[in-house]
Motif scaffolding. Structure first.
Motif, PDB file in Angstrom:
ATOM      1  N   SER A  12       1.919   8.412  11.104  1.00  0.00           N
ATOM      2  CA  SER A  12       1.013   7.269  11.284  1.00  0.00           C
ATOM      3  C   SER A  12       1.749   6.076  11.873  1.00  0.00           C
ATOM      4  O   SER A  12       1.223   5.364  12.736  1.00  0.00           O
ATOM      5  CB  SER A  12       0.378   6.883   9.944  1.00  0.00           C
ATOM      6  N   MET A  13       2.994   5.862  11.426  1.00  0.00           N
ATOM      7  CA  MET A  13       3.763   4.728  11.925  1.00  0.00           C
ATOM      8  C   MET A  13       4.121   4.880  13.393  1.00  0.00           C
ATOM      9  O   MET A  13       4.338   3.882  14.088  1.00  0.00           O
ATOM     10  CB  MET A  13       5.031   4.553  11.094  1.00  0.00           C
ATOM     11  N   VAL A  14       4.177   6.122  13.887  1.00  0.00           N
ATOM     12  CA  VAL A  14       4.422   6.348  15.312  1.00  0.00           C
ATOM     13  C   VAL A  14       3.354   5.647  16.141  1.00  0.00           C
ATOM     14  O   VAL A  14       3.622   5.136  17.241  1.00  0.00           O
ATOM     15  CB  VAL A  14       4.452   7.859  15.620  1.00  0.00           C
ATOM     16  N   PRO A  38       0.821  -1.230   0.000  1.00  0.00           N
ATOM     17  CA  PRO A  38       0.000   0.000   0.000  1.00  0.00           C
ATOM     18  C   PRO A  38       0.847   1.269   0.000  1.00  0.00           C
ATOM     19  O   PRO A  38       0.498   2.252  -0.669  1.00  0.00           O
ATOM     20  CB  PRO A  38      -0.814  -0.124   1.293  1.00  0.00           C
ATOM     21  N   PHE A  39       1.958   1.255   0.766  1.00  0.00           N
ATOM     22  CA  PHE A  39       2.820   2.433   0.802  1.00  0.00           C
ATOM     23  C   PHE A  39       3.387   2.728  -0.578  1.00  0.00           C
ATOM     24  O   PHE A  39       3.356   3.874  -1.050  1.00  0.00           O
ATOM     25  CB  PHE A  39       3.957   2.224   1.798  1.00  0.00           C
ATOM     26  N   PHE A  68       7.197   6.450  23.235  1.00  0.00           N
ATOM     27  CA  PHE A  68       6.619   6.702  21.924  1.00  0.00           C
ATOM     28  C   PHE A  68       5.238   7.311  22.122  1.00  0.00           C
ATOM     29  O   PHE A  68       4.719   7.376  23.236  1.00  0.00           O
ATOM     30  CB  PHE A  68       6.522   5.409  21.097  1.00  0.00           C
ATOM     31  N   GLY A  69       4.647   7.764  21.018  1.00  0.00           N
ATOM     32  CA  GLY A  69       3.294   8.281  21.079  1.00  0.00           C
ATOM     33  C   GLY A  69       3.151   9.653  20.466  1.00  0.00           C
ATOM     34  O   GLY A  69       4.119  10.253  19.985  1.00  0.00           O
ATOM     35  N   LEU A  70       1.932  10.148  20.466  1.00  0.00           N
ATOM     36  CA  LEU A  70       1.615  11.469  19.959  1.00  0.00           C
ATOM     37  C   LEU A  70       1.925  12.516  21.026  1.00  0.00           C
ATOM     38  O   LEU A  70       2.087  12.172  22.201  1.00  0.00           O
ATOM     39  CB  LEU A  70       0.137  11.522  19.558  1.00  0.00           C
ATOM     40  N   LEU A 130       0.274  -2.072  16.691  1.00  0.00           N
ATOM     41  CA  LEU A 130      -0.151  -3.171  15.832  1.00  0.00           C
ATOM     42  C   LEU A 130       0.975  -4.086  15.392  1.00  0.00           C
ATOM     43  O   LEU A 130       0.781  -5.296  15.255  1.00  0.00           O
ATOM     44  CB  LEU A 130      -0.860  -2.609  14.579  1.00  0.00           C
ATOM     45  N   ILE A 131       2.165  -3.522  15.170  1.00  0.00           N
ATOM     46  CA  ILE A 131       3.257  -4.315  14.610  1.00  0.00           C
ATOM     47  C   ILE A 131       4.110  -4.959  15.697  1.00  0.00           C
ATOM     48  O   ILE A 131       4.356  -6.172  15.680  1.00  0.00           O
ATOM     49  CB  ILE A 131       4.125  -3.448  13.678  1.00  0.00           C
ATOM     50  N   GLN A 132       4.574  -4.152  16.640  1.00  0.00           N
ATOM     51  CA  GLN A 132       5.464  -4.701  17.662  1.00  0.00           C
ATOM     52  C   GLN A 132       4.840  -5.849  18.453  1.00  0.00           C
ATOM     53  O   GLN A 132       5.538  -6.825  18.772  1.00  0.00           O
ATOM     54  CB  GLN A 132       5.919  -3.603  18.614  1.00  0.00           C
TER      55      GLN A 132
END
Length: 476
Positions: free
Chosen positions: A215-217, A185-186, A274-276, A223-225
């Protein structure tokens, strides 16, 4: 926006020779890629004699016993040998793929593959996705033996490996699956922006890449880790109490505090956040919790919060955007240059068509010398940020112990502030513990460090921490 495109057009006129001059781009890439590899090998050879030292630096003499230091030196020596051999092996592999037209072959294979399903050359994005998949699989499979050796021989020999063969294979398959699930998709969106924006793609593509990074942040840790490691809430206790109190005092927007099972794969330690901007999460490796005391882990977290306080992630993001802009600004001249692609053994039909993914990949190879310089500069910036974060941890006590800061503080709050007095000493102890437990190299050549290390060496950090302590003592 028009002014931007006018300036970009000036850049393209300066690069017009790319489409007209008979330049042997393949020879250029081969020469510079081998130059970089030989330079990296030279740095390893500069570093290698330091593994023969029989005692640690004086500042660490009290913390490394003879046996542990010998193990550290042996581990560093084995890693250096592996890096030397693997670096030359990977470069030889890349050189052979380039020399014998592998990339042109992969594009043709991708074209024939989608042709089996009725898709022609006009489906460039579809062919580009298949092309990328062929490249990843064909280039990564020959390096699997290196990963196997590193995990099950080198790391196993020195007591760090916790990965089972089944877990190794599972991680490999998950990595490929994620590459397809996220990469396809990327890449589709990446190439669509090129097609949609035409020669005015630079600002639009930068906006897309920025949105993707942000978005990856959120996507990676949530979802991935979890596909690879288990994150669980940090259990109540002294460490959680200390961390939450520190975050509250610094007004760090802590939302969740996690422990991660890093020991599932390795006994190395770490911690990060991590995070916003308005919602942060702290993650602590279970190995760090096991190997360090709660007050030492708190000091490590104080260092990490120093990065947040000084907005280092944001500054790195800004620097990366400037780097991306520079790369994208140079690219159009190579995108519209059939002679450029012909130099890499692509057929005349493909070279005239100028597939974006093909041109961009070859362009990235051209930039190799520039990227090596950028890497050194980024390491220098990163080391400066590490100094700032260390100093932040050391300066917590002066920051909160002033009369104005304590004017309305309760006895409990005053006790918490007093506990920050030795934060620098605790950070030093934590760093030493991490280096001892991880058998990290403590004798480091300055040139090797400048090229490879994003952090100052342990001895440099300890000297700086001592300097911060003495400076504060004079002020007090």
């Amino acid at each position: 926006m028009d002014l931007l495109h006018t300036q970009l057009a000036v850049v393209q006129r300066q690069l017009a020779f790319v489409a007209t001059d008979p330049i042997d781009w393949k020879l250029y890439v081969q020469a510079f890629s081998w130059t970089v590899t030989f330079f990296e090998s030279y740095l390893l050879l500069r570093q290698f004699p330091l593994y023969s030292k029989t005692s640690p630096p004086d500042v660490l003499a009290a913390h490394f016993d003879e046996e542990t230091f010998a193990k550290s030196q042996a581990y560093g020596r084995d890693k250096a040998r592996f890096s030397l051999v693997s670096g030359l092996y990977k470069q030889a592999l890349d050189s052979l793929l380039l020399q014998y037209g592998f990339y042109g072959w992969a594009w043709d294979v991708a074209g024939r593959g989608i042709g089996q399903f009725g898709y022609g050359p006009e489906y460039e994005i579809t062919q580009s996705i298949v092309f990328a998949a062929v490249l990843v699989l064909s280039s990564s499979i020959p390096t699997i033996p290196l990963s196997v050796y590193q995990t099950f021989v080198l790391e196993e020999k020195h007591g760090f490996n916790k990965t089972t063969p089944a877990l190794f294979v599972a991680d490999l398959v998950k990595g490929w699956a994620l590459g397809l699930a996220i990469g396809a998709p990327f890449l589709s969106a990446f190439l669509y922006v090129f097609k949609w924006a035409g020669d005015r793609f630079v600002p639009w593509l930068m906006a897309f890449l920025l949105v993707f990074q942000m978005s990856m942040v959120v996507i990676y840790p949530t979802l991935i880790q979890p596909l690879f490691n288990k994150l669980s809430p940090l259990a109540p206790g002294e460490l959680r109490t200390r961390t939450e109190a520190l975050a509250a005092r610094l007004q760090f927007p802590l939302n969740h505090l996690y422990k991660i099972d890093g020991s599932k794969r390795s006994s190395h330690s770490n911690a990060y956040f991590f995070g916003l901007p308005w919602s942060k999460h702290i993650v602590i490796f279970d190995t760090l919790i096991k190997e360090s005391k709660p007050d030492e882990v708190e000091a490590v977290l104080a260092h990490e919060l120093g990065h947040w306080h000084h907005a280092h992630p944001t500054k790195f993001l800004v620097i990366s955007q400037a780097h991306i802009f520079t790369v994208l600004a140079l690219f159009p001249a190579f995108l519209h240059a059939p002679a450029f692609l012909r130099a890499f053994d692509f057929s005349p039909a493909v070279a005239v068509q100028g597939p974006t993914i093909v041109a961009f990949l070859m362009f990235q190879m051209i930039l190799m010398p520039l990227e090596a310089v950028v890497s050194i500069a980024m390491n220098a910036v990163s080391r400066h940020f590490e100094w700032q974060a260390d100093r932040f941890a050391c300066d917590l006590y002066p920051r909160f112990s002033s009369p104005s800061a304590l004017a309305n503080a309760s006895e409990t709050e005053k006790a918490e502030v007093e506990g920050m007095r030795d934060m620098g000493d605790r950070l030093a102890k934590a760093l030493i513990t991490l280096h001892v437990k991880n058998l990290s190299t403590v004798w480091v050549d300055w040139m090797y460090s400048a090229y490879h290390h994003s952090h100052p060496t342990l001895t440099e950090r300890l000297r700086a921490l001592e300097g911060f302590r003495l400076e504060r003592a004079k002020k007090e």
